[in-house]
Design a protein around this motif. Sequence first.
Motif, PDB file in Angstrom:
ATOM      1  N   UNK A  41       0.829  -1.211   0.000  1.00  0.00           N
ATOM      2  CA  UNK A  41       0.000   0.000   0.000  1.00  0.00           C
ATOM      3  C   UNK A  41       0.864   1.264   0.000  1.00  0.00           C
ATOM      4  N   UNK A  42       0.238   2.375  -0.286  1.00  0.00           N
ATOM      5  CA  UNK A  42       0.966   3.645  -0.243  1.00  0.00           C
ATOM      6  C   UNK A  42       1.381   3.934   1.190  1.00  0.00           C
ATOM      7  N   UNK A  56       1.121   3.217  -4.065  1.00  0.00           N
ATOM      8  CA  UNK A  56       0.937   1.773  -3.910  1.00  0.00           C
ATOM      9  C   UNK A  56       1.588   1.058  -5.091  1.00  0.00           C
ATOM     10  N   UNK A  57       2.006  -0.170  -4.849  1.00  0.00           N
ATOM     11  CA  UNK A  57       2.688  -0.896  -5.915  1.00  0.00           C
ATOM     12  C   UNK A  57       2.600  -2.400  -5.657  1.00  0.00           C
ATOM     13  N   UNK A  58       2.841  -3.130  -6.704  1.00  0.00           N
ATOM     14  CA  UNK A  58       2.952  -4.578  -6.605  1.00  0.00           C
ATOM     15  C   UNK A  58       4.426  -4.942  -6.745  1.00  0.00           C
ATOM     16  N   UNK A  59       4.866  -5.872  -5.913  1.00  0.00           N
ATOM     17  CA  UNK A  59       6.267  -6.301  -5.950  1.00  0.00           C
ATOM     18  C   UNK A  59       6.342  -7.806  -6.166  1.00  0.00           C
TER      19      UNK A  59
END
Length: 68
Positions: A41-42, A56-59
Amino acid sequence: MESPTAEDVIEAFTDVVQDQLDTGNAVEVPGLGAFSVEHRPSGVQEEDGVRRLAPPRNEVVFTPEEGA
């Protein structure tokens, strides 16, 4: 027909892994481990006294197989 090179095999493997991760599927490689995607999440990050909002991002996460 020529046999595929090691480069061809690695490229095909990475294409399959990327396609599966893009659709939300985990990829298990026997004897090696598993690749999966986790959402982050951010949040606020601070660096050198400057606070920034990290989006927010996917890793991609790799989890090695036990004993590998």
